[in-house]
Design a protein around this motif. Structure first.
Motif, PDB file in Angstrom:
ATOM      1  N   ALA A 132       0.420  -1.381  -0.264  1.00 42.47           N
ATOM      2  CA  ALA A 132      -0.105  -0.060   0.245  1.00 42.47           C
ATOM      3  C   ALA A 132       0.663   1.257  -0.032  1.00 42.47           C
ATOM      4  CB  ALA A 132      -0.789   0.176   1.389  1.00 42.47           C
ATOM      5  N   ASN A 133       0.125   2.498  -0.384  1.00 43.42           N
ATOM      6  CA  ASN A 133       1.353   3.769  -0.664  1.00 43.42           C
ATOM      7  C   ASN A 133       1.490   3.993   1.090  1.00 43.42           C
ATOM      8  OD1 ASN A 133       1.864   6.170  -2.003  1.00 43.42           O
ATOM      9  ND2 ASN A 133       0.416   7.082  -1.424  1.00 43.42           N
ATOM     10  N   GLY A 134       2.742   4.739   1.244  1.00 44.63           N
ATOM     11  CA  GLY A 134       2.927   5.362   2.710  1.00 44.63           C
ATOM     12  C   GLY A 134       2.624   3.978   3.516  1.00 44.63           C
ATOM     13  N   CYS A 135       3.328   2.476   2.976  1.00 41.58           N
ATOM     14  CA  CYS A 135       3.690   1.680   3.890  1.00 41.58           C
ATOM     15  C   CYS A 135       4.633   1.564   3.899  1.00 41.58           C
ATOM     16  CB  CYS A 135       2.070   0.501   4.033  1.00 41.58           C
ATOM     17  SG  CYS A 135       2.291  -1.077   4.833  1.00 41.58           S
ATOM     18  N   ALA A 136       5.110   0.396   4.845  1.00 46.29           N
ATOM     19  CA  ALA A 136       6.554  -0.036   4.837  1.00 46.29           C
ATOM     20  C   ALA A 136       7.222  -1.747   5.156  1.00 46.29           C
ATOM     21  CB  ALA A 136       7.589   0.172   6.287  1.00 46.29           C
ATOM     22  N   THR A 137       5.265  -2.068   4.768  1.00 47.49           N
ATOM     23  CA  THR A 137       5.739  -3.901   5.170  1.00 47.49           C
ATOM     24  C   THR A 137       4.551  -3.820   3.415  1.00 47.49           C
ATOM     25  OG1 THR A 137       3.352  -3.522   5.477  1.00 47.49           O
ATOM     26  CG2 THR A 137       4.881  -3.475   7.383  1.00 47.49           C
ATOM     27  N   PHE A 138       5.252  -5.714   2.828  1.00 47.47           N
ATOM     28  CA  PHE A 138       4.492  -6.056   1.950  1.00 47.47           C
ATOM     29  C   PHE A 138       4.073  -7.034   2.128  1.00 47.47           C
ATOM     30  CE2 PHE A 138       8.972  -7.179   1.260  1.00 47.47           C
ATOM     31  CZ  PHE A 138       8.433  -8.430   0.626  1.00 47.47           C
ATOM     32  N   VAL A 139       3.314  -7.847   1.324  1.00 53.70           N
ATOM     33  CA  VAL A 139       2.033  -9.344   2.371  1.00 53.70           C
ATOM     34  C   VAL A 139       2.125  -9.901   0.445  1.00 53.70           C
ATOM     35  CG1 VAL A 139       0.468 -10.584   2.865  1.00 53.70           C
ATOM     36  CG2 VAL A 139       0.772  -8.145   3.641  1.00 53.70           C
ATOM     37  N   VAL A 140       3.561 -11.070   1.016  1.00 53.46           N
ATOM     38  CA  VAL A 140       3.182 -12.190  -0.591  1.00 53.46           C
ATOM     39  C   VAL A 140       2.329 -13.249  -0.133  1.00 53.46           C
ATOM     40  CG1 VAL A 140       5.087 -13.928  -1.820  1.00 53.46           C
ATOM     41  CG2 VAL A 140       5.237 -11.741  -0.705  1.00 53.46           C
ATOM     42  N   TRP A 141       1.421 -13.384  -0.940  1.00 51.91           N
ATOM     43  CA  TRP A 141       0.212 -13.912  -1.310  1.00 51.91           C
ATOM     44  C   TRP A 141       0.611 -15.693  -2.582  1.00 51.91           C
ATOM     45  CZ3 TRP A 141      -3.860 -13.149   1.336  1.00 51.91           C
ATOM     46  CH2 TRP A 141      -4.510 -12.027   2.021  1.00 51.91           C
ATOM     47  N   ASP A 142       0.451 -16.712  -1.751  1.00 54.67           N
ATOM     48  CA  ASP A 142      -0.069 -17.583  -2.004  1.00 54.67           C
ATOM     49  C   ASP A 142      -0.816 -18.212  -2.855  1.00 54.67           C
ATOM     50  OD1 ASP A 142       0.714 -20.429  -2.866  1.00 54.67           O
ATOM     51  OD2 ASP A 142       1.888 -21.901  -0.702  1.00 54.67           O
ATOM     52  N   ILE A 143      -1.279 -17.919  -4.288  1.00 55.58           N
ATOM     53  CA  ILE A 143      -2.577 -17.537  -5.048  1.00 55.58           C
ATOM     54  C   ILE A 143      -3.180 -18.952  -5.130  1.00 55.58           C
ATOM     55  CG2 ILE A 143      -3.554 -17.377  -6.637  1.00 55.58           C
ATOM     56  CD1 ILE A 143      -2.562 -14.805  -5.032  1.00 55.58           C
ATOM     57  N   ALA A 144      -1.919 -20.273  -5.212  1.00 52.01           N
ATOM     58  CA  ALA A 144      -2.301 -21.649  -5.491  1.00 52.01           C
ATOM     59  C   ALA A 144      -2.708 -22.582  -4.119  1.00 52.01           C
ATOM     60  CB  ALA A 144      -0.640 -22.535  -5.895  1.00 52.01           C
TER      61      ALA A 144
ATOM     62  N   PRO B 184       3.127 -10.625   6.810  1.00 54.62           N
ATOM     63  CA  PRO B 184       3.703  -9.361   6.439  1.00 54.62           C
ATOM     64  C   PRO B 184       5.028  -8.952   6.524  1.00 54.62           C
ATOM     65  CG  PRO B 184       2.370  -8.725   7.243  1.00 54.62           C
ATOM     66  CD  PRO B 184       2.064 -10.270   7.620  1.00 54.62           C
ATOM     67  N   LEU B 185       6.291  -8.254   5.539  1.00 58.36           N
ATOM     68  CA  LEU B 185       7.737  -8.840   5.253  1.00 58.36           C
ATOM     69  C   LEU B 185       7.261  -7.056   4.861  1.00 58.36           C
ATOM     70  CD1 LEU B 185       8.327 -10.584   3.091  1.00 58.36           C
ATOM     71  CD2 LEU B 185       8.639 -11.330   5.608  1.00 58.36           C
ATOM     72  N   SER B 186       8.694  -6.421   6.402  1.00 60.51           N
ATOM     73  CA  SER B 186       9.183  -4.764   6.610  1.00 60.51           C
ATOM     74  C   SER B 186      10.514  -5.087   6.233  1.00 60.51           C
ATOM     75  CB  SER B 186       8.935  -4.169   8.681  1.00 60.51           C
ATOM     76  OG  SER B 186       9.518  -3.318   8.056  1.00 60.51           O
ATOM     77  N   VAL B 187      10.571  -3.515   5.699  1.00 66.24           N
ATOM     78  CA  VAL B 187      11.634  -2.747   4.901  1.00 66.24           C
ATOM     79  C   VAL B 187      12.198  -1.766   5.446  1.00 66.24           C
ATOM     80  CG1 VAL B 187      10.649  -4.146   2.566  1.00 66.24           C
ATOM     81  CG2 VAL B 187      10.118  -1.962   2.874  1.00 66.24           C
ATOM     82  N   GLY B 188      11.238  -0.912   6.159  1.00 69.24           N
ATOM     83  CA  GLY B 188      11.822   0.310   7.124  1.00 69.24           C
ATOM     84  C   GLY B 188      11.333   0.840   6.826  1.00 69.24           C
ATOM     85  N   ASP B 189      11.137   1.729   5.684  1.00 66.69           N
ATOM     86  CA  ASP B 189      10.267   2.916   5.551  1.00 66.69           C
ATOM     87  C   ASP B 189       9.032   2.960   4.128  1.00 66.69           C
ATOM     88  OD1 ASP B 189      10.265   5.383   4.248  1.00 66.69           O
ATOM     89  OD2 ASP B 189      12.350   6.170   4.907  1.00 66.69           O
ATOM     90  N   ASP B 190       9.003   3.402   3.764  1.00 73.32           N
ATOM     91  CA  ASP B 190       7.761   3.348   2.476  1.00 73.32           C
ATOM     92  C   ASP B 190       8.042   3.161   1.218  1.00 73.32           C
ATOM     93  OD1 ASP B 190       6.201   5.196   4.275  1.00 73.32           O
ATOM     94  OD2 ASP B 190       5.836   6.603   3.555  1.00 73.32           O
ATOM     95  N   ILE B 191       7.009   2.053   0.638  1.00 71.78           N
ATOM     96  CA  ILE B 191       7.756   1.046  -0.557  1.00 71.78           C
ATOM     97  C   ILE B 191       7.976   1.952  -2.125  1.00 71.78           C
ATOM     98  CG2 ILE B 191       7.478  -1.370  -1.593  1.00 71.78           C
ATOM     99  CD1 ILE B 191       6.659  -2.376   1.120  1.00 71.78           C
ATOM    100  N   VAL B 192       8.246   2.309  -2.361  1.00 68.52           N
ATOM    101  CA  VAL B 192       7.744   2.751  -3.864  1.00 68.52           C
ATOM    102  C   VAL B 192       7.727   1.526  -5.138  1.00 68.52           C
ATOM    103  CG1 VAL B 192       8.460   4.280  -2.812  1.00 68.52           C
ATOM    104  CG2 VAL B 192       9.856   2.891  -4.460  1.00 68.52           C
TER     105      VAL B 192
END
Length: 221
Positions: free
Chosen positions: A67-79, A87-95
């Motif tokens: 999400a915009n302005g968020c420092a974490t991302f999620v990996v979904w197992d679609i299968a 949620p995996l953190s990267v420490g700052d807003d993801i671009v």
């Protein structure tokens, strides 16, 4: 890869549309005439956030969302139809996020002073203290990573060891050695499947997209 799943980011999550295709009349990829009856939607929740970025893994099994302005991302197992990793953190807003062609590495760029490269077999990461990379692309083997920032005409080239994925060497390419900017600052980059041609789009200093696209024919690795 199957081209029958469409992910759409929205408020509070991601809509995952699955379409059933048919091979009627011998034409591959032709949609069924009753498409409205052979499609369904699954919702991947992210409460309180508007999903602004989506990136499929090369095999199509995993979907990374942020999400915009968020420092974490999620990996979904679609299968499996569920969240594949907390949620995996990267420490700052993801671009930006970019999977390597083999799916073994995942680059995550931020607005801050570092970026991370995740190893997807165990989801461990290495932080690189270099700011502002907003565009990235891997070569076909996942051994060369090109990086560029939105306010620069230079491209960082990082070579990794084929086996350990450790840093082997790095260099910087200046697209405007004469000081004249042909299209502006680097906006996006994309390598051809065989890594023999690199396409680059540009933006001017005001953030407007340029009409020019540069195509380079050198194999940098």
């Amino acid at each position: 890869p199957t081209c029958n799943v469409l992910a759409v980011g929205c408020d509070h999550g991601t809509c995952l549309w699955t379409f059933v295709t048919s091979n009627q009349g011998g034409r591959l990829g032709r949609f069924d005439k009753k498409l409205d009856r052979t499609a369904w939607m699954q919702f991947l929740p992210c409460p309180g956030r508007r999903i602004s970025g989506l990136e499929w893994s090369p095999c199509g099994r995993f979907l990374a969302t942020w999400a915009n302005g968020c420092a974490t991302f999620v990996v979904w197992d679609i299968a499996k139809g569920r969240q594949g990793k907390t949620p995996l953190s990267v420490g700052d807003d993801i671009v930006t996020l970019k999977w390597s062609p083999d799916g073994g590495s995942l680059f995550v760029g931020t607005r801050g002073k570092c970026f991370r490269i995740w190893k997807t077999f165990d989801w461990t990461s290495t932080a690189w203290m270099e700011p502002g990379y907003t565009s990235a692309c891997w070569d076909k083997k996942g051994e060369v990573l090109l990086l560029a920032s939105k306010d620069s005409t230079k491209i960082a080239v990082i070579n990794f060891s084929p086996r350990s994925q450790a840093l082997q060497n790095r260099m910087t390419i200046d697209l405007t050695p004469s000081g004249q900017v042909p299209g502006g600052c680097v906006h996006q980059m994309e390598w051809s499947p065989n890594s023999k041609r690199l396409a680059i789009s540009f933006r001017d200093n005001g953030g407007r997209n340029s009409e020019l696209i540069a195509v380079f024919g050198e194999y940098l690795s």
